[in-house]
Design an enzyme around this catalytic site. Structure first.
Site, PDB file in Angstrom:
ATOM      1  N   LYS A  13      -5.989   8.294  33.520  1.00 51.19           N
ATOM      2  CA  LYS A  13      -5.999   7.681  34.895  1.00 51.19           C
ATOM      3  C   LYS A  13      -7.881   8.085  35.145  1.00 51.19           C
ATOM      4  O   LYS A  13      -8.564   7.880  36.380  1.00 51.19           O
ATOM      5  CB  LYS A  13      -5.155   8.775  35.690  1.00 51.19           C
ATOM      6  CG  LYS A  13      -4.003   8.086  34.867  1.00 51.19           C
ATOM      7  CD  LYS A  13      -2.508   8.731  35.922  1.00 51.19           C
ATOM      8  CE  LYS A  13      -2.334  10.181  35.154  1.00 51.19           C
ATOM      9  NZ  LYS A  13      -1.886  10.424  33.655  1.00 51.19           N
ATOM     10  N   ARG A  88       3.110  12.243  42.265  1.00 48.02           N
ATOM     11  CA  ARG A  88       3.906  12.473  41.358  1.00 48.02           C
ATOM     12  C   ARG A  88       5.105  12.485  41.153  1.00 48.02           C
ATOM     13  O   ARG A  88       5.764  12.772  40.427  1.00 48.02           O
ATOM     14  CB  ARG A  88       3.263  13.544  40.091  1.00 48.02           C
ATOM     15  CG  ARG A  88       2.356  13.529  39.344  1.00 48.02           C
ATOM     16  CD  ARG A  88       2.240  14.797  38.214  1.00 48.02           C
ATOM     17  NE  ARG A  88       2.318  14.375  36.646  1.00 48.02           N
ATOM     18  CZ  ARG A  88       0.803  14.621  36.728  1.00 48.02           C
ATOM     19  NH1 ARG A  88      -0.040  14.253  37.293  1.00 48.02           N
ATOM     20  NH2 ARG A  88       0.763  14.260  35.604  1.00 48.02           N
ATOM     21  N   ARG A 127      -7.772  13.434  21.981  1.00 52.04           N
ATOM     22  CA  ARG A 127      -8.632  13.924  23.469  1.00 52.04           C
ATOM     23  C   ARG A 127      -9.346  15.420  23.301  1.00 52.04           C
ATOM     24  O   ARG A 127      -8.872  16.409  23.331  1.00 52.04           O
ATOM     25  CB  ARG A 127      -7.926  14.462  24.726  1.00 52.04           C
ATOM     26  CG  ARG A 127      -8.144  14.782  26.083  1.00 52.04           C
ATOM     27  CD  ARG A 127      -7.929  13.662  26.723  1.00 52.04           C
ATOM     28  NE  ARG A 127      -6.492  14.351  26.626  1.00 52.04           N
ATOM     29  CZ  ARG A 127      -5.836  13.940  28.103  1.00 52.04           C
ATOM     30  NH1 ARG A 127      -6.112  13.595  29.342  1.00 52.04           N
ATOM     31  NH2 ARG A 127      -4.261  14.492  28.391  1.00 52.04           N
ATOM     32  N   ARG A 160      -6.517  20.482  25.034  1.00 50.61           N
ATOM     33  CA  ARG A 160      -6.099  20.679  26.504  1.00 50.61           C
ATOM     34  C   ARG A 160      -4.772  21.707  25.509  1.00 50.61           C
ATOM     35  O   ARG A 160      -3.859  21.046  24.802  1.00 50.61           O
ATOM     36  CB  ARG A 160      -5.452  19.885  27.450  1.00 50.61           C
ATOM     37  CG  ARG A 160      -6.210  20.137  27.705  1.00 50.61           C
ATOM     38  CD  ARG A 160      -6.677  19.055  28.701  1.00 50.61           C
ATOM     39  NE  ARG A 160      -4.809  18.271  29.565  1.00 50.61           N
ATOM     40  CZ  ARG A 160      -4.850  17.065  30.195  1.00 50.61           C
ATOM     41  NH1 ARG A 160      -5.697  16.094  30.856  1.00 50.61           N
ATOM     42  NH2 ARG A 160      -3.632  17.337  30.767  1.00 50.61           N
ATOM     43  N   ARG A 171       6.240  15.694  28.282  1.00 48.96           N
ATOM     44  CA  ARG A 171       5.422  14.850  29.749  1.00 48.96           C
ATOM     45  C   ARG A 171       5.807  13.377  29.762  1.00 48.96           C
ATOM     46  O   ARG A 171       5.971  13.027  31.191  1.00 48.96           O
ATOM     47  CB  ARG A 171       3.425  14.869  29.145  1.00 48.96           C
ATOM     48  CG  ARG A 171       3.713  16.696  29.635  1.00 48.96           C
ATOM     49  CD  ARG A 171       2.059  16.731  28.427  1.00 48.96           C
ATOM     50  NE  ARG A 171       1.034  16.297  29.912  1.00 48.96           N
ATOM     51  CZ  ARG A 171      -0.035  15.655  29.801  1.00 48.96           C
ATOM     52  NH1 ARG A 171      -0.327  16.667  28.012  1.00 48.96           N
ATOM     53  NH2 ARG A 171      -1.771  16.051  29.965  1.00 48.96           N
TER      54      ARG A 171
HETATM   55  P1  AP5 Z   1      -7.839  10.564  30.121  1.00 46.67           P
HETATM   56  O1  AP5 Z   1      -8.042   9.195  31.048  1.00 46.67           O
HETATM   57  O2  AP5 Z   1      -7.682  11.730  30.123  1.00 46.67           O
HETATM   58  O3  AP5 Z   1      -5.557  10.226  30.227  1.00 46.67           O
HETATM   59  P2  AP5 Z   1      -4.908  10.448  31.726  1.00 46.67           P
HETATM   60  O4  AP5 Z   1      -3.845   9.415  31.804  1.00 46.67           O
HETATM   61  O5  AP5 Z   1      -6.052  11.598  33.303  1.00 46.67           O
HETATM   62  O6  AP5 Z   1      -4.374  11.821  31.285  1.00 46.67           O
HETATM   63  P3  AP5 Z   1      -3.597  13.358  31.499  1.00 46.67           P
HETATM   64  O7  AP5 Z   1      -3.241  13.973  30.650  1.00 46.67           O
HETATM   65  O8  AP5 Z   1      -4.910  13.979  33.077  1.00 46.67           O
HETATM   66  O9  AP5 Z   1      -2.695  12.869  32.665  1.00 46.67           O
HETATM   67  P4  AP5 Z   1      -1.726  13.673  32.915  1.00 46.67           P
HETATM   68  O10 AP5 Z   1      -1.161  13.118  33.692  1.00 46.67           O
HETATM   69  O11 AP5 Z   1      -0.462  14.378  32.059  1.00 46.67           O
HETATM   70  O12 AP5 Z   1      -2.545  15.768  33.385  1.00 46.67           O
HETATM   71  P5  AP5 Z   1      -3.143  15.962  34.703  1.00 46.67           P
HETATM   72  O13 AP5 Z   1      -4.151  16.481  34.096  1.00 46.67           O
HETATM   73  O14 AP5 Z   1      -2.711  15.268  35.661  1.00 46.67           O
HETATM   74  O15 AP5 Z   1      -7.086   9.578  28.510  1.00 46.67           O
HETATM   75  C1  AP5 Z   1      -6.496  10.252  27.696  1.00 46.67           C
HETATM   76  C2  AP5 Z   1      -7.247  10.506  26.336  1.00 46.67           C
HETATM   77  O16 AP5 Z   1      -7.878   8.265  26.080  1.00 46.67           O
HETATM   78  C3  AP5 Z   1      -9.042  10.595  26.082  1.00 46.67           C
HETATM   79  O17 AP5 Z   1      -9.155  10.578  24.974  1.00 46.67           O
HETATM   80  C4  AP5 Z   1      -9.999   9.632  26.396  1.00 46.67           C
HETATM   81  O18 AP5 Z   1     -10.513   9.425  26.045  1.00 46.67           O
HETATM   82  C5  AP5 Z   1      -8.693   8.132  25.918  1.00 46.67           C
HETATM   83  N1  AP5 Z   1      -8.614   6.899  26.444  1.00 46.67           N
HETATM   84  C6  AP5 Z   1      -9.087   6.411  27.974  1.00 46.67           C
HETATM   85  N2  AP5 Z   1      -8.786   5.130  27.698  1.00 46.67           N
HETATM   86  C7  AP5 Z   1      -8.903   5.039  27.243  1.00 46.67           C
HETATM   87  C8  AP5 Z   1      -8.583   3.288  26.332  1.00 46.67           C
HETATM   88  N3  AP5 Z   1      -8.938   2.467  26.863  1.00 46.67           N
HETATM   89  N4  AP5 Z   1      -9.175   2.825  25.357  1.00 46.67           N
HETATM   90  C9  AP5 Z   1      -8.487   4.265  23.902  1.00 46.67           C
HETATM   91  N5  AP5 Z   1      -8.701   5.787  24.325  1.00 46.67           N
HETATM   92  C10 AP5 Z   1      -8.879   6.015  26.098  1.00 46.67           C
HETATM   93  O19 AP5 Z   1      -1.658  16.993  34.549  1.00 46.67           O
HETATM   94  C11 AP5 Z   1      -1.555  17.956  33.712  1.00 46.67           C
HETATM   95  C12 AP5 Z   1      -0.552  18.409  34.442  1.00 46.67           C
HETATM   96  O20 AP5 Z   1      -0.684  19.565  35.610  1.00 46.67           O
HETATM   97  C13 AP5 Z   1       1.080  17.990  34.375  1.00 46.67           C
HETATM   98  O21 AP5 Z   1       1.854  17.855  33.982  1.00 46.67           O
HETATM   99  C14 AP5 Z   1       0.956  19.055  35.248  1.00 46.67           C
HETATM  100  O22 AP5 Z   1       2.001  19.970  35.018  1.00 46.67           O
HETATM  101  C15 AP5 Z   1       0.352  19.440  36.131  1.00 46.67           C
HETATM  102  N6  AP5 Z   1       0.552  18.805  37.789  1.00 46.67           N
HETATM  103  C16 AP5 Z   1      -1.017  17.996  37.963  1.00 46.67           C
HETATM  104  N7  AP5 Z   1      -0.865  17.067  38.510  1.00 46.67           N
HETATM  105  C17 AP5 Z   1       0.456  16.962  39.187  1.00 46.67           C
HETATM  106  C18 AP5 Z   1       1.424  16.790  40.770  1.00 46.67           C
HETATM  107  N8  AP5 Z   1       0.805  15.970  41.702  1.00 46.67           N
HETATM  108  N9  AP5 Z   1       2.527  17.833  40.299  1.00 46.67           N
HETATM  109  C19 AP5 Z   1       3.113  18.265  39.949  1.00 46.67           C
HETATM  110  N10 AP5 Z   1       2.431  18.696  38.632  1.00 46.67           N
HETATM  111  C20 AP5 Z   1       1.271  18.202  38.157  1.00 46.67           C
HETATM  112 MG    MG Z   2      -6.418  13.170  32.955  1.00 44.41          MG
END
Ligand code: AP5
Ligand code: MG
Length: 213
Positions: A13, A88, A127, A160, A171
């Protein structure tokens, strides 16, 4: 243009949202990045969010919703934005929907980046993230030019805290229980689009551009 990125943790994402933001000149709004910036600065919000994030749990809706609504009310969001990691939960989606309806506005696209669970755990361990500018890399698929250093801003890259395998499993469980129902929610609104997130990141982006035009 108002876009929501849906998908499991690690689906890509953030990677795609940054490319969309660059191409369509809209801000990339990531609740995860906002929380991580607060953790880094040691704010009260950051301290509270970290207790949930480190366990792989969601930060409570009241806290998250307020932060998001404040962010999208800023002037740079007037012409649209790409939301990454929000909503989410169904209650978060309902609050956003209500806030937009009151402004006579709506979400244009909810893009689900589809990646099966098997691929996710592998991706997360590789990552590396820059806490300074939000850029993300993968040690095999998308390596930085110099190991451990961000190409964009020259700062140090980190693994991270919530990318440890046991936290990733939590997660994923939380995703299936609380976030996946949003696929039906946006499908019912007629704005859901699906892309295959397992292919090369450039091909994922091309599929998204074909949708957005
Ligand atoms: P990346 O693009 O980093 O993936 P992502 O979908 O953004 O994954 P996140 O881990 O950031 O998602 P998340 O939803 O768990 O975390 P968030 O920060 O939102 O890609 C992942 C890896 O794959 C990278 O190394 C990338 O280079 C690689 N990659 C990408 N595309 C690829 C491809 N096509 N092929 C191969 N490799 C690829 O949230 C973190 C925490 O914050 C949550 O757990 C929660 O506790 C809290 N939080 C955040 N938002 C909320 C909310 N709205 N409500 C409640 N809690 C929240
Ligand atoms: Mg992300």
């Amino acid at each position: 243009m108002k876009i929501i990125m849906l998908g499991a943790p690690g689906a890509g994402k953030g990677t795609q949202a940054k490319m969309i933001a660059d191409k369509y000149a809209v801000p990339h709004v990531s609740t995860g990045d906002i929380f991580r910036a607060n953790i880094k600065e040691g704010t009260e919000l950051g301290k509270e969010a970290k207790t949930y994030m480190d366990k792989g749990l969601l930060v409570p809706d009241e806290l998250t919703v307020k932060i998001l609504l404040d962010r999208v009310a800023k002037e740079d969001c007037a012409n649209g934005y790409v939301l990454d990691g929000f909503p989410r939960t169904i209650p978060q989606a309902e609050v956003l929907d209500k806030a937009l309806t009151e402004l006579g506005d709506k979400i244009d696209y909810a893009i689900n980046v589809d990646v099966p669970d098997e691929n996710i755990v592998k991706r997360m361990g590789g990552r590396r993230a820059c806490l300074a500018c939000g850029a993300t890399y993968h040690i095999e698929h998308i390596p930085p030019k110099t190991e451990g250093i961000c190409d964009r801003c020259g700062k140090e890259l980190i693994l991270r805290d919530d990318d440890k395998p046991e936290t990733v499993m939590n997660r994923l469980q939380v995703y299936h229980d609380q976030t996946q129902p949003l696929i039906d929610f946006y499908n019912a609104k007629g704005v859901l689009k699906e892309v295959d997130g397992t292919v090369d990141m450039k091909d994922v982006f091309n599929a998204i551009v074909a949708i957005l035009g």
